[in-house]
Motif scaffolding. Structure first.
Motif, PDB file in Angstrom:
ATOM      1  N   VAL A   1      -3.392  -3.880  -5.098  1.00  0.00           N
ATOM      2  CA  VAL A   1      -3.273  -2.441  -4.842  1.00  0.00           C
ATOM      3  C   VAL A   1      -3.363  -1.667  -6.169  1.00  0.00           C
ATOM      4  O   VAL A   1      -4.010  -0.612  -6.252  1.00  0.00           O
TER       5      VAL A   1
ATOM      6  N   SER B   1      -7.870   5.110  -2.534  1.00  0.00           N
ATOM      7  CA  SER B   1      -7.216   3.964  -3.153  1.00  0.00           C
ATOM      8  C   SER B   1      -6.403   3.178  -2.121  1.00  0.00           C
ATOM      9  O   SER B   1      -6.510   1.946  -2.035  1.00  0.00           O
ATOM     10  N   SER B   2      -5.634   3.906  -1.329  1.00  0.00           N
ATOM     11  CA  SER B   2      -4.781   3.240  -0.345  1.00  0.00           C
ATOM     12  C   SER B   2      -5.608   2.544   0.731  1.00  0.00           C
ATOM     13  O   SER B   2      -5.343   1.386   1.096  1.00  0.00           O
TER      14      SER B   2
ATOM     15  N   VAL C   1       0.841  -1.207   0.000  1.00  0.00           N
ATOM     16  CA  VAL C   1       0.000   0.000   0.000  1.00  0.00           C
ATOM     17  C   VAL C   1       0.876   1.258   0.000  1.00  0.00           C
ATOM     18  O   VAL C   1       0.590   2.226  -0.711  1.00  0.00           O
TER      19      VAL C   1
ATOM     20  N   SER D   1      -5.751   1.365  -7.400  1.00  0.00           N
ATOM     21  CA  SER D   1      -5.099   2.604  -7.804  1.00  0.00           C
ATOM     22  C   SER D   1      -5.535   3.029  -9.201  1.00  0.00           C
ATOM     23  O   SER D   1      -5.534   4.213  -9.528  1.00  0.00           O
TER      24      SER D   1
ATOM     25  N   GLY E   1       0.310   2.232  -3.571  1.00  0.00           N
ATOM     26  CA  GLY E   1      -1.036   2.770  -3.382  1.00  0.00           C
ATOM     27  C   GLY E   1      -1.335   3.964  -4.261  1.00  0.00           C
ATOM     28  O   GLY E   1      -2.462   4.141  -4.734  1.00  0.00           O
ATOM     29  N   ASP E   2      -0.357   4.794  -4.484  1.00  0.00           N
ATOM     30  CA  ASP E   2      -0.596   5.998  -5.270  1.00  0.00           C
ATOM     31  C   ASP E   2       0.081   5.942  -6.642  1.00  0.00           C
ATOM     32  O   ASP E   2       0.159   6.944  -7.349  1.00  0.00           O
TER      33      ASP E   2
ATOM     34  N   SER F   1      -7.400  -0.522  -0.658  1.00  0.00           N
ATOM     35  CA  SER F   1      -6.442  -1.622  -0.857  1.00  0.00           C
ATOM     36  C   SER F   1      -6.097  -2.258   0.475  1.00  0.00           C
ATOM     37  O   SER F   1      -6.099  -3.489   0.629  1.00  0.00           O
TER      38      SER F   1
END
Lengths: 276, 449
Positions: free
Chosen positions: A169, A182-183, A82, A173, A86-87, A186
Motif C-alpha cells: 500500500v 492510491s487506495s 488500505v 501511496s 492508503g493515504d 492498492s
C-alpha cells in the motif's frame, strides 16, 4: 526547547512516537478504526451465526473450522491496510500538507515510519480482535482444549503479512497523485490482481511463489499442512491443474522482502518527490 | 471532505467484495475441504423432459443393449464439458468424461466405448439407476441381432439429484459375472455365475445346453463346459483353454494391448469371431415351468482387481511429528474366489501418490498386510489406499468406487521452530524499517547549541 538525552537518535525516536500518536488519533477521528473494528467482529461471527441459522454442520475438527474462518483474515488485513495506510503518504502531497509538515524539524523518514507503525498497530488490533473471536467460537463449538496449537503461529504469520500488505500500500501511496487512485490500486492489487495471476499460473502449473498474496496462504495452511501440492485431473485427457501451496521458508522470505523492499523503495521515492 | 468521500467509496467497495466473496465461499461449509463439486441442483427444467426407459412391459429385457449416441448432460463442474455422466451400478458410482472416455472409468459390465458412443448392456436392472432424459428410443429385444438398439438420450446420470428411474427386473433373469484373470498367454479362465430371479417360484431347473450361437455359422456349436445350479445360482464354467485372445477372436474396441494394460476395469470382452456384435456365447436354460427359456450372452468381463478391498489402514504412529518416518500398513483382502494377479496397491496422501506395492498376487479370499514407509509431512492428511490398477485416487474418489479406503492422520508441526522463524522475520522487518529512521540521525553531527 525540548532536550533529548541521547541527541539526534532519541529525537528521531520521539518524532516517530509523535507521528504514531497523531496518526492513530487521525484514524480515531475519521472513524476508520470503528468501521474496521465492526468488520473484524462481524466477519468471524458470520462463520458461526450463518451455519447455526441455517442448521448447517460445522467442520468436524477445530483445525478445519479455524482454517475456514481465518481464510478471511487476509481480506481483513488488506482492507485495513488500505484504510489505514492508503493515504499515509499521498495525502501529504495531494492536500499540500507536506508544505507545512516537511518544513518541521521532524525527519521525513521518522514521519513516514510513524505513519507506518500507526497503520501496523491499527491493523494489528483488528487482526487480534478477529483471532480472539475465532478462538472464542472454537471454544464454544469444540471446547477449551480444542484450540489448535498452531493458532499462535498463524497469528504471527498474519502479523508478517500485515507488514507486507502495508508496504504494498505504501508503494502505491508514494507514487500515486491522489488518495482515491492510491487506495483503489492498492486494494485491487492485493485483492484481485495478485490472486488472479496466482490462479492463472496454477493452470500452467507454475507456482506463484513470488506473489505475497500467495504466501499469505500460510496463515491458514498451518492448520492443514504447509507446502502440500495437489494435482487434480481436469476431466481426464491429461489436463491437470496443480494446486500449489506456499512453502514455509519461501513464503516467509517473500513477505519479508515485500515488507522491507517496498517500504524502502516507497521512502526513497517519497524523499525525492516534490510537494508542489 | 474529499477524504471522507474516498473513505466511503472504499467502504462501499469493501462491503460489496466481502459479500460477494462470502457468498461464493459459503457453500463450502458442508464439505469445506478436499475436492468437491457443486452438483447442479436447479435442473428441474431437465426433469420435465425425463422419460423413463420403460422396459417393464417387455417379456425379457435380459441383456438388452442400448447404444447411447448423444451426450448432452452438462456437468460443468467436472471439466466444463457437456458430456459427463455418472451412473450407478451395483451400488458403484461411475464417472466418465467425454473427451477421454477412458475404459478405466467404466466398469466392464457397462459396456464398450465406440468413439463417443457407449453401449450399455442392461443386465441387472434392479441395481441400475439411470437418470435420463430420453428423446427417442428404439430398442429391440434381440440382443444378438445385427440391429443395434439405439437410444438417443441425454443422459444425466448422477447419484445426487434429479429423478430416479429404477429399472426393475421384470424379465426372466439377471446375470452376474464372476471373476477371472488373464494370464501371460492371454488364456482366459473364466467362471460365469448366473443368478436367477423370478417373480414365480421355480422348483427345479434343467440346464439343457451350453452352446455358442454363432449367427455367421448359422447355428449353435457345443463347447466344453459344465453348469451347476445351487442355491439359486447357476455356475457356468468354461474350461481352460476355451479361447485364446489373440486379435481376431474378439471385436469391438478392445485390443490386446488394452487387455494387458487394464486390470481394473475392462470393457466388454466378448467371445466370438471378428465381425458383428451378433456373435455371443449363450447359455440356454430351460426351466420346468416351460416358459423360462431364455438366452443370455456371456459377456466375459474380467475384473481381476474388482474384488480387492482395502479393509483398514494402520499407522505405526497416529500423531507423528513432521519429518518422522512412519509405516503405513494397508490390510487388503481379495474377496474373490479366484486368484488375482498383477495387483498394484497404491498409497496416496491426500491426492499425491506416496508409494505403491506392485505385481502382487492374491490367492482366493486371501488377506495381506502391505506396508510402505512414509516421511510425515505436517498437517492433516487423508491417507488413501487404492487397490485398482489404472484408476487414480481422483477417479476413484469422483466415481465413488468402492474398495479403496481412507484414513486421516494428523502430523504435528514443530510449532516452536516455525514460530521462531516468523518472529525472527518480524524482527528483521521492524529492525530494518526503524533503522531507516534512526540510522541517518546517528551520522548527523550534534549541534553544540
Amino acid at each position: 526547547m525540548k532536550r533529548y538525552p541521547n541527541g539526534n537518535l532519541s529525537k528521531n525516536l520521539y518524532h516517530v512516537v509523535l507521528a504514531v500518536k497523531y496518526e492513530l488519533l487521525k484514524h480515531m477521528r475519521s472513524k476508520r478504526i470503528v468501521i474496521n473494528l465492526i468488520l473484524a467482529i462481524v466477519l468471524p461471527l458470520l462463520f458461526y451465526i450463518i451455519p447455526k441459522a441455517y442448521n448447517m454442520d460445522f467442520p468436524a475438527h477445530s483445525e478445519d473450522f479455524a482454517q475456514m474462518n481465518l481464510g478471511f483474515v487476509t481480506t481483513l488485513i488488506i482492507i485495513c491496510a488500505v484504510f489505514f495506510a492508503g493515504d499515509a503518504i499521498v495525502s501529504e502531497f495531494e492536500k499540500k500538507t507536506g508544505l507545512i509538515t516537511f518544513l518541521t524539524p521532524q525527519r521525513k523518514t521518522s514521519m513516514f515510519l510513524g505513519k507506518y507503525l500507526a497503520a501496523f498497530i491499527a491493523v494489528l488490533v483488528m487482526v487480534s480482535v478477529y483471532y480472539m473471536i475465532a478462538n472464542l467460537e472454537i471454544i464454544i463449538l469444540y471446547g477449551l482444549n480444542s484450540i489448535p496449537e498452531v493458532m499462535g503461529l498463524s497469528y504471527l504469520i498474519s502479523l508478517l503479512y500485515i507488514t507486507s500488505a502495508l508496504s504494498v500500500v505504501y508503494i502505491f501511496s508514494s507514487v500515486m497523485k491522489g488518495t482515491i487512485s492510491s487506495s483503489l490500486l492498492s486494494f485491487s492489487t492485493l485483492m484481485m490482481t495478485m490472486p488472479i495471476i496466482s490462479g492463472l499460473l496454477f493452470f500452467v502449473n507454475v507456482e506463484p511463489w513470488f506473489l505475497v498474496t500467495y504466501s499469505s496462504g500460510l496463515i491458514t495452511d498451518v492448520f492443514s499442512g504447509i507446502g502440500t501440492t495437489m494435482t487434480i485431473e481436469m476431466g481426464g485427457g491429461g489436463d491437470e491443474i496443480t494446486m500449489y501451496s506456499p512453502q514455509f521458508n519461501i513464503g516467509i522470505i517473500m513477505m519479508v522482502l515485500y515488507a522491507v523492499g517496498l517500504y524502502l523503495v516507497s521512502i526513497f521515492i517519497t524523499m525525492r518527490r516534490e510537494v508542489v | 471532505m474529499r477524504l471522507k468521500f474516498t473513505s466511503r467509496v472504499l467502504q462501499l467497495i469493501t462491503v460489496i467484495i466481502i459479500i460477494i466473496t462470502f457468498i461464493s465461499t459459503s457453500q463450502s461449509w458442508a464439505q469445506p475441504f478436499g475436492p468437491h463439486y457443486n452438483w447442479p441442483d436447479d435442473s428441474s427444467s431437465d426433469i420435465n423432459d425425463v422419460n423413463s426407459l420403460d422396459i417393464s412391459a417387455l417379456s425379457s429385457v435380459f441383456g438388452m443393449q442400448i447404444v447411447q449416441s448423444r451426450w448432452a448432460y452438462v456437468a460443468p463442474e467436472i471439466d466444463g464439458d457437456s458430456s459427463d455422466w455418472i451412473g450407478t451400478k451395483y451400488g458403484i458410482k461411475m464417472t466418465s468424461f467425454d473427451n477421454t472416455a477412458e475404459r478405466t472409468t467404466i466398469p466392464a459390465i457397462f459396456g464398450i466405448m465406440n468413439d463417443y458412443n457407449y453401449i450399455y448392456y442392461l443386465l441387472q436392472f434392479e441395481d441400475l439407476e439411470v437418470y435420463s432424459k430420453i428423446n427417442s428410443l428404439i430398442y429391440s429385444l434381440t440382443l444378438l441381432s445385427s440391429e443395434f438398439d439405439f437410444v438417443n438420450m441425454d443422459l444425466g446420470m448422477t447419484d445426487l439429484t434429479y429423478i430416479t428411474v429404477p429399472y426393475n427386473s421384470t424379465g426372466l433373469g439377471v446375470s452376474d459375472f464372476g471373476d477371472g484373470y488373464i494370464d501371460s498367454n492371454y488364456i482366459f479362465n473364466y467362471l460365469a455365475n448366473l443368478s436367477y430371479e423370478s417373480s414365480t417360484l421355480i422348483s427345479t431347473l434343467d440346464i439343457t445346453d451350453i452352446s455358442r450361437l454363432d449367427s455367421d455359422d448359422g447355428g449353435a456349436m457345443d463347447t466344453e463346459g459344465k453348469c451347476t445350479y445351487e442355491n439359486g445360482i447357476f455356475t457356468l464354467e468354461l474350461k481352460k483353454p476355451v479361447y485364446s485372445f489373440s486379435g481376431d477372436k474378439y471385436d469391438l474396441d478392445v485390443v490386446p494391448s488394452d487387455i494387458i494394460g487394464l486390470t481394473g476395469f475392462l470393457s466388454n470382452l466378448e467371445l466370438g469371431t471378428q465381425g458383428s456384435l451378433s456373435n455371443y456365447w449363450y447359455v440356454n436354460i430351460l426351466g420346468n415351468e416351460g416358459n423360462l427359456s431364455f438366452t443370455t450372452p456371456i459377456l466375459l468381463a474380467p475384473q481381476p482387481s474388482a474384488d480387492l478391498q482395502v479393509l483398514d489402514i494402520v499407522f505405526s504412529d497416529d500423531h507423528p511429528y513432521e519429518g518422522e518416518c512412519i509405516t503405513i500398513s494397508a490390510v487388503v483382502k481379495n474377496n474373490s474366489t479366484f486368484e488375482t494377479r498383477n495387483v498394484n496397491i497404491t498409497f496416496y496422501s491426500d491426492f499425491n501418490e506416496i508409494g505403491a506395492r506392485k505385481n502382487l498376487t492374491f490367492k482366493p479370499n486371501e488377506t495381506q498386510k502391505l506396508d510402505i514407509s512414509w516421511k510425515a509431512v505436517n498437517g492433516i492428511h487423508e491417507i488413501s489406499v487404492v487397490p485398482f490398477s489404472g484408476l487414480s485416487i481422483i477417479s476413484a474418489f469422483l466415481s465413488g468406487t468402492t474398495g479403496f479406503y481412507s484414513e486421516d492422520i494428523t502430523v504435528r508441526m514443530n510449532v516452536i521452530n516455525y514460530a521462531m522463524i516468523v518472529v525472527g522475520a518480524l524482527g528483521v522487518i521492524i529492525g530494518i524499517i526503524i533503522a531507516t529512521a534512526v540510522v541517518p540521525s546517528l551520522f548527523q553531527r550534534r549541534k553544540i547549541i
